[in-house]
Design a protein around this motif. Sequence first.
Motif, PDB file in Angstrom:
ATOM      1  N   LEU A 193       0.816  -1.023  -0.078  1.00 29.70           N
ATOM      2  CA  LEU A 193      -0.013   0.032  -0.141  1.00 29.70           C
ATOM      3  C   LEU A 193       0.935   1.096   0.039  1.00 29.70           C
ATOM      4  N   ILE A 194       0.977   1.936  -0.853  1.00 28.77           N
ATOM      5  CA  ILE A 194       1.889   3.075  -1.080  1.00 28.77           C
ATOM      6  C   ILE A 194       1.051   4.277  -1.211  1.00 28.77           C
ATOM      7  N   PHE A 195       1.941   5.383  -0.633  1.00 28.80           N
ATOM      8  CA  PHE A 195       1.449   7.008  -0.889  1.00 28.80           C
ATOM      9  C   PHE A 195       2.296   7.633  -1.627  1.00 28.80           C
ATOM     10  N   SER A 196       1.824   8.805  -2.103  1.00 26.76           N
ATOM     11  CA  SER A 196       2.789   9.622  -2.769  1.00 26.76           C
ATOM     12  C   SER A 196       3.623  10.498  -1.849  1.00 26.76           C
ATOM     13  N   LYS A 197       5.132  10.368  -2.418  1.00 27.46           N
ATOM     14  CA  LYS A 197       6.115  10.984  -1.496  1.00 27.46           C
ATOM     15  C   LYS A 197       5.627  12.524  -0.987  1.00 27.46           C
ATOM     16  N   HIS A 198       5.085  13.197  -1.877  1.00 24.80           N
ATOM     17  CA  HIS A 198       4.800  14.559  -1.439  1.00 24.80           C
ATOM     18  C   HIS A 198       3.335  14.645  -1.554  1.00 24.80           C
TER      19      HIS A 198
ATOM     20  N   THR B 164     -10.892   2.387   4.838  1.00 19.37           N
ATOM     21  CA  THR B 164     -11.101   3.700   5.078  1.00 19.37           C
ATOM     22  C   THR B 164      -9.770   4.416   5.048  1.00 19.37           C
ATOM     23  N   ILE B 165      -9.822   5.510   5.300  1.00 18.79           N
ATOM     24  CA  ILE B 165      -8.682   6.460   5.319  1.00 18.79           C
ATOM     25  C   ILE B 165      -9.057   7.561   6.023  1.00 18.79           C
TER      26      ILE B 165
ATOM     27  N   ILE C 287      -3.780   7.763   7.660  1.00 18.59           N
ATOM     28  CA  ILE C 287      -3.920   6.201   8.151  1.00 18.59           C
ATOM     29  C   ILE C 287      -4.853   5.802   7.143  1.00 18.59           C
ATOM     30  N   LEU C 288      -4.519   4.449   6.526  1.00 20.57           N
ATOM     31  CA  LEU C 288      -5.337   3.615   5.738  1.00 20.57           C
ATOM     32  C   LEU C 288      -5.693   2.333   6.599  1.00 20.57           C
ATOM     33  N   GLU C 289      -6.794   1.844   6.628  1.00 20.18           N
ATOM     34  CA  GLU C 289      -7.215   0.794   7.126  1.00 20.18           C
ATOM     35  C   GLU C 289      -8.105  -0.088   6.344  1.00 20.18           C
TER      36      GLU C 289
ATOM     37  N   ALA D  14      -1.991   0.805   7.007  1.00 16.96           N
ATOM     38  CA  ALA D  14      -0.620   1.483   6.625  1.00 16.96           C
ATOM     39  C   ALA D  14      -0.673   2.950   6.800  1.00 16.96           C
ATOM     40  N   ARG D  15       0.415   3.478   7.294  1.00 17.18           N
ATOM     41  CA  ARG D  15       0.492   5.070   7.785  1.00 17.18           C
ATOM     42  C   ARG D  15       1.628   5.522   6.926  1.00 17.18           C
TER      43      ARG D  15
END
Length: 400
Positions: free
Chosen positions: A196-201, A229-230, A301-303, A315-316
């Motif tokens: 589960l990935i997030f953008s760096k910025h 949920t996020i 926070i993604l659950e 994922a945080r």
Amino acid sequence: MLSRKGIIPEEYVLTRLAEDVPEHARYRARERRARFVGKNGACNVAHKNIREQGRFLQDVFTTLVDLKWPHTLLIFTMSFLCTWLLFGMVWWLIAFAHGDLDHSTRLQRDPGEGAAGAPASFVPCVTSIHSFTSAFLFSIEVQVTIGFGGRMVTEECPAAILVLIVQNIVGLVINAIMLGCIFMKTSQAHRRAETLIFSKHAVIALREGKLCFMLRVGDLRKSMIISATIRMQVVKKTASLEGEVVPLNQIDIQMENPVGGNSIFLVSPLIIYHVIDKNSPLYDISPTNLHHHEDLEIIVILEGVVETTGITTQARTSYLADEILWGQRFVPIVAEEDGRYSVDYSKFGNTVKVPTPSCTARQLEEDKSIMDTMTLSPKGTMRRRSVKLKPKFTISEEPS
């Protein structure tokens, strides 16, 4: 002095003086705000001076699961070795007390037949126990149920039968605890969060005429996250009217997403955004506040439930002030090709500059004329159709 005489140029002397400044003094002004949550989701919190250490022993299983792998494997190995040695010593004591180790007692006469009676065989508690080494090997055979057939318990000693039962029960309990611990460590929920990935910025730009805080989230696996949920929180130092200082005040911020509410359908990467309005803690944030000295951190926070295992995962990540880009937005990465949608993850964190007012959301709401002075670019399409017969056209600005 050397510079006055013309031996060394002035610029070299100034450089040398700058190098003579102590390192801690040079970099003290560049100190960055400590993260509360790392980019990989790890919480940057150190627990010190815990006096009631016994509480961890009341939940032994969770303590074992939380240990690092080297410590877990060490406890796994030592638990078996210690029980094998302990019961090996017990088997050796039983053999020693019964006289199984004394070679002179292996043959004795039947007391009912007197001195002329025929010699009778000596029955040991455990056959083929001659030393501590053989007792240790028998302990291993009993606990792991190998049973090579060379050693066995006889009905001569009730104590030996009791020890046999106790060792089997202890061995089953240790197997259940240690194997369960290993299984839980290999199937922990945070392993699924690695994909589960997030953008760096994160970015702040206009959307529907309002300043919005935006980030991109995606899932690299085909298996879905069910009931995902996020939520986001702003962590900053605040002070109450009574003078109480809260070093890590967590403030929830409302989010908007294409599905609505906090639930998301994470089949393809989504741009999650928060409208900066008067109820937002970012209401007074401007481009001048987005530097590494600003006391601001936004936690995401993604659950959700893993579809294949049914385990809840989380994922945080977090964004500091200097990781928020003002006046930019994410480039489209979803396109329709050959009747299906494809995602180009090489552009997952790419952004482009867009016209954005360099003022706070409060100033933008109070002064509507700021929007009139801006030149907005035409809207771009979010997906590209790869159809060969599709007519081509271009959009050009009308001459003024």
